[in-house]
Design a protein around this motif. Structure first.
Motif, short mmCIF file in Angstrom:
data_model
loop_
_atom_site.label_atom_id
_atom_site.label_comp_id
_atom_site.label_asym_id
_atom_site.label_seq_id
_atom_site.Cartn_x
_atom_site.Cartn_y
_atom_site.Cartn_z
N ASP A 127 -0.75 9.38 -21.97
CA ASP A 127 0.48 10.04 -22.41
C ASP A 127 1.59 9.03 -22.66
OD1 ASP A 127 1.30 9.28 -19.87
OD2 ASP A 127 1.40 11.31 -19.07
N GLY A 128 1.27 7.74 -22.47
CA GLY A 128 2.22 6.67 -22.79
C GLY A 128 3.09 6.22 -21.64
N THR A 129 2.96 6.83 -20.45
CA THR A 129 3.86 6.51 -19.36
C THR A 129 3.20 5.67 -18.27
OG1 THR A 129 3.36 8.54 -18.13
CG2 THR A 129 5.16 8.64 -19.73
N ILE A 130 4.03 4.90 -17.58
CA ILE A 130 3.66 4.18 -16.36
C ILE A 130 4.42 4.87 -15.23
CG2 ILE A 130 3.53 1.96 -15.19
CD1 ILE A 130 2.06 2.05 -17.88
N ARG A 131 3.71 5.34 -14.20
CA ARG A 131 4.34 6.11 -13.13
C ARG A 131 4.04 5.51 -11.76
NH1 ARG A 131 6.25 11.27 -14.64
NH2 ARG A 131 5.83 11.72 -16.84
N ARG A 132 4.96 5.82 -10.82
CA ARG A 132 4.77 5.46 -9.42
C ARG A 132 4.25 6.68 -8.65
NH1 ARG A 132 8.66 1.22 -7.29
NH2 ARG A 132 10.07 0.64 -8.98
N TRP A 133 3.47 6.40 -7.57
CA TRP A 133 3.00 7.44 -6.67
C TRP A 133 3.20 6.98 -5.24
CZ3 TRP A 133 1.12 11.89 -8.92
CH2 TRP A 133 0.89 11.82 -10.30
N GLY A 188 0.78 -1.23 0.00
CA GLY A 188 0.00 0.00 0.00
C GLY A 188 0.81 1.28 0.00
N ALA A 189 2.14 1.19 0.01
CA ALA A 189 2.97 2.38 0.08
C ALA A 189 3.07 3.10 -1.27
CB ALA A 189 4.37 2.03 0.57
N GLN A 190 2.87 2.36 -2.34
CA GLN A 190 2.95 2.96 -3.67
C GLN A 190 1.82 2.45 -4.55
OE1 GLN A 190 6.88 2.34 -5.36
NE2 GLN A 190 7.60 4.25 -4.46
N VAL A 191 1.52 3.25 -5.56
CA VAL A 191 0.53 2.92 -6.58
C VAL A 191 1.18 3.15 -7.94
CG1 VAL A 191 -1.58 3.79 -7.68
CG2 VAL A 191 -1.55 3.34 -5.23
N LEU A 192 0.84 2.32 -8.91
CA LEU A 192 1.28 2.52 -10.29
C LEU A 192 0.11 3.02 -11.12
CD1 LEU A 192 3.36 -0.74 -10.97
CD2 LEU A 192 4.11 1.42 -9.94
N SER A 193 0.40 3.91 -12.06
CA SER A 193 -0.63 4.46 -12.94
C SER A 193 -0.21 4.30 -14.39
CB SER A 193 -0.87 5.94 -12.64
OG SER A 193 0.34 6.69 -12.80
N ARG A 209 2.54 12.29 -3.79
CA ARG A 209 3.33 12.88 -4.87
C ARG A 209 3.90 11.81 -5.82
NH1 ARG A 209 4.38 18.23 -3.76
NH2 ARG A 209 3.73 18.88 -1.68
N PRO A 210 4.21 12.22 -7.08
CA PRO A 210 4.82 11.28 -8.02
C PRO A 210 6.17 10.78 -7.48
CG PRO A 210 4.16 13.32 -9.12
CD PRO A 210 4.01 13.56 -7.67
N ALA A 211 6.47 9.52 -7.77
CA ALA A 211 7.71 8.92 -7.28
C ALA A 211 8.55 8.35 -8.41
CB ALA A 211 7.41 7.84 -6.24
N GLY A 212 8.33 8.80 -9.64
CA GLY A 212 9.16 8.37 -10.75
C GLY A 212 8.41 7.66 -11.85
N VAL A 213 9.09 7.49 -12.98
CA VAL A 213 8.54 6.81 -14.16
C VAL A 213 9.07 5.38 -14.19
CG1 VAL A 213 8.39 6.80 -16.67
CG2 VAL A 213 8.37 8.97 -15.43
N VAL A 214 8.15 4.42 -14.32
CA VAL A 214 8.53 3.02 -14.44
C VAL A 214 8.93 2.69 -15.87
CG1 VAL A 214 7.73 0.63 -14.19
CG2 VAL A 214 7.06 2.37 -12.51
N GLY A 215 8.13 3.16 -16.84
CA GLY A 215 8.42 2.87 -18.24
C GLY A 215 7.44 3.56 -19.16
N GLU A 216 7.55 3.26 -20.46
CA GLU A 216 6.73 3.93 -21.46
C GLU A 216 6.25 2.96 -22.52
OE1 GLU A 216 8.90 7.15 -23.15
OE2 GLU A 216 9.03 8.27 -21.26
N HIS A 217 5.16 3.34 -23.19
CA HIS A 217 4.65 2.64 -24.36
C HIS A 217 4.79 3.54 -25.59
CE1 HIS A 217 2.56 -1.09 -22.96
NE2 HIS A 217 2.68 -0.48 -21.80
#
Length: 729
Positions: A460-466, A451-456, A472-480
């Motif tokens: 816009d083509g990106t997968i991000r951490r929260w 439960g500490a993080q969520v992926l979105s 707050r955003p915690a970085g980009v995991v990857g892209e399509h």
């Protein structure tokens, strides 16, 4: 009343009249204490409504009280936040605390910080959703204009606007209070174009049957009419009172010039090879610029009734044109996804503005010429600096096509949308960057097991951490290579898998950013993906109407599940990995044996598209969501396929749903802009949090203490479940 007093200690009369009494007796400090006390504000709103609290906040100005500049700034901040939240709070007063925290949490002021702190601790015995951060956007308000699309907008007077709907209804708006002051439809065919006549109460209307009408708004009557100005629809009109000129553009390919005072014809200008979609007149009234379906922009000398130049550059239909107030610059919008600027003195292109991801259908300059707005099929309004050609802001438009834009002297941007709303945004306000890691529609959210993080996943083509603790955003995991539509994680939170419009499944090791893999799963758009708890199998749901089961370690197909008659929008797997359920735009929910591919049952009770589906943590039930508000969510018995119950309370389509691990809570993201928290067994709504764009995805952390929601503009809200169960802490 002092800072330590609460509204509960004041009787009803004092609650209603104390602020005005303090203002009349010139007690600015006591008045400030009252107006910035959250308990007083909450009781005033609960007893009377947000409008009464807004009137209170205007008292220091109305009575010309000598306030410290910082105090005056604080009142403006609180007043602006409450005004932005007024429509939501008027409908659901339990959202006051969440709306104010979501709009004021980052304000650098001790007094506002105290109000926010007290709002965070608010509880009247019910559950509510408290934003972790200031994540609400700065849209001023949404004007509910019509059931049909908004096709045209123009300024009227000092603080008004005129709108035309797809049904041909004309509405006059007072932008100071958002009131619809007049509504009319001339006799005959529907209206499809409008231009206000500067310096008068009149406007010119273009009709669908080719007619042209001059209408007096103040008198509410028709002044003049040409029954057949064009052979077909009048696509656009422009007027210049000083030059006594009206110009109309038609689907017959002609541009016609008329005397504004008499509507007598002055000239017919031919040159476009197809529809003339828009027309604008320069500030001197001597030239017109037209936008054509033939991809050209044409400049005309109205006095000589001759063509001046053909401006080429667009690669597709030109939908709209606007001329800057000085008359030296034109902007055009096209199906080729660009806005182009043209120098009308040199009759040459200046720059090409790129950034839209779909057709651009409208464009407008601000009255001072310093800003340019454009909107179109990507649901966006973009703001530009005409002098540099650079983009200055990106505004959302409630998840719908933008057919018309208008910039006002009061620094508002009006966007007329395809779903019948006028979205009003303050173009000078700094956007809240918190929660703004994405720039487009949030397609999916998934919580990690702790439960500490969520992926979105977003369009816009990106997968991000929260980070769910900070919001707050915690970085980009990857892209399509295209839009990302869905993301899933395995039971241990080690492996993440995402899908998108590129037809790819992309795999990520969350603990090792250097490890990534992927494979092509479908030839086109994939809508959803689910992983078994052990990460061994993945199931993809695609627009090709199939579900495909994959061996993840080997990245090989296992089987294809066929049965749906149209695109499959959602898929979920039971915790034991034995059963999967799917949801489709064919209106059905289907249950399958994951290992054999056998279909166990099918139901079609929603009556329309089914958008998403989940399975409860105990594996006993499935919950699906659809486009039908009356049956927006349905609970199913997974073993038998029996309908257990429907969920009521939505006012639009529902996309993203989730459930807590203990099966007590559920969440839903709705097209009406609200994310809702539910008592899952009772199917009863406990709380809601409303944004000004459609909510498109939601997920609860496994412990049910945090709800994360994403909207159609790419914003993510991290909301603490506060109130009765958690004591507001």
């Amino acid at each position: 009343m002092t800072d330590g007093e609460t509204a509960a200690e004041i009787d009803r009369g004092a609650l209603l009249h104390l602020p005005r009494t303090l203002a009349r007796s010139a007690q600015p400090q006591r008045l400030m204490s009252v107006l910035t006390d959250f308990a007083f504000l909450a009781d005033k709103v609960a007893m009377v409504g947000p409008w009464a609290a807004l009137l209170d906040l205007e008292l220091p100005s109305a009575y010309r009280l000598d306030l410290d500049p910082d105090d005056a700034a604080d009142l403006r901040q609180i007043g602006r936040a409450l005004r932005l939240a007024e429509a939501v709070v008027a409908r659901d007063r339990s959202q006051l605390a969440g709306q104010l925290v979501g709009r004021l949490a980052e304000v650098d002021s001790p007094r506002v910080a105290r109000l926010v702190a007290r709002a965070r601790r608010w509880s009247d015995g019910q559950v509510w959703l408290c934003p972790r951060t200031q994540s609400l956007v700065s849209t001023v308000r949404t004007l509910a204009a019509d059931d049909a699309s908004i096709s045209a907008l123009c300024a009227y007077g000092d603080a008004g606007a005129v709108s035309v709907s797809g049904s041909g209804v004309v509405r006059i708006w007072d932008l100071r209070d958002g009131e619809n002051t007049h509504t009319f439809s001339p006799q005959g065919a529907p209206v499809c174009a409008v231009a206000a006549v500067p310096g008068s109460s009149c406007c010119v209307l273009g009709l669908r049957d080719g007619g042209l009408v001059v209408w007096d708004i103040a008198a509410g009557r028709e002044l003049r009419r040409v029954a057949r100005a064009h052979d077909w629809e009048v696509r656009a009109v422009a007027a210049h009172s000083g030059a006594d000129i009206c110009v109309s553009a038609g689907s017959d390919g002609l541009v016609k010039v008329w005397s504004l005072s008499s509507l007598r014809p002055a000239a017919a200008l031919a040159g476009h090879a197809g529809w003339v979609n828009d027309v604008a007149v320069t500030s001197e009234g001597d030239r017109a610029v037209t936008a054509g379906a033939d991809t050209t922009v044409r400049v005309w000398d109205l006095r000589a009734a001759t063509a001046v130049s053909v401006l080429a550059g667009h690669r597709s239909t030109v939908n709209a044109v606007a001329v800057a107030p000085r008359g030296d610059l034109a902007a055009t919008a096209s199906d080729d996804r660009t806005v182009r600027l043209w120098d009308l003195d040199r009759l040459a292109g200046v720059s090409v503005l790129t950034g839209h991801e779909d057709w651009v259908g409208c464009v407008a300059f601000s009255p001072d010429g310093r800003r340019l707005a454009s909107g179109g099929g990507d649901h966006r309004v973009m703001l530009w600096h005409p002098a540099t050609g650079q983009s200055s802001r990106l505004l959302g438009a409630s998840g719908s096509w933008v057919n018309a834009v208008l910039l006002t002297a009061a620094d508002d941007c009006l966007a007329g949308t395809d779903d019948g709303r006028i979205v009003v945004s303050d173009v000078t306000a700094e956007p809240a960057e918190v929660g703004r890691g994405h720039t487009d529609w949030i397609g999916g959210l998934v919580a990690l097991p702790d439960g500490a993080q969520v992926l979105s996943a977003a369009h816009d083509g990106t997968i991000r951490r929260w980070d769910t603790r900070t919001g707050r955003p915690a970085g980009v995991v990857g892209e399509h290579d295209g839009k990302a539509t869905s993301v899933a994680v395995d039971g241990g939170g080690d492996l993440a898998a995402s899908v998108g419009s590129d037809g790819m499944v992309r795999l990520w090791r969350l603990a090792d950013p250097s490890w990534r893999a992927g494979f092509r799963a479908h030839d086109g758009w994939i809508n959803a993906i689910a992983l078994t708890a052990d990460g061994r199998f993945a199931v993809t749901a695609a627009e090709d109407a199939t579900l495909r089961v994959w061996d993840v370690p080997r990245q090989r197909p296992v089987r294809v599940l066929v049965g749906h008659g149209s695109g499959v929008r959602g898929v979920a797997i039971t915790p034991d990995g034995a059963t999967l359920v799917s949801a489709s735009v064919d209106g059905t929910v289907r249950c399958w044996d994951l290992h054999s591919g056998r279909e166990r049952w099918v139901r079609a009770d929603h009556g329309d598209w089914v958008n998403s589906i989940i399975v409860t943590a105990d594996g006993r039930y499935a919950i699906s969501s659809s486009d039908v508000a009356e049956a927006a969510m349905i609970t199913w018995d997974l073993r038998t396929g029996e309908l257990v119950g429907t969920w009521s309370g939505h006012r639009g389509w529902v996309h993203g749903i989730s459930a807590s691990r203990d099966g007590r809570l559920a969440s839903s993201a709705c097209g009406d802009g609200a994310v809702r928290l539910w008592d899952l067994p009772a199917r009863r709504c406990l709380a809601a949090f409303t944004d000004e764009a459609p909510m498109t995805a939601s997920v609860l952390t496994p412990d049910g203490r945090t709800l994360i929601a994403g909207n159609g503009r790419g914003r993510v809200h991290v909301l603490r479940v506060a109130g009765a169960d958690h004591n507001g802490r």
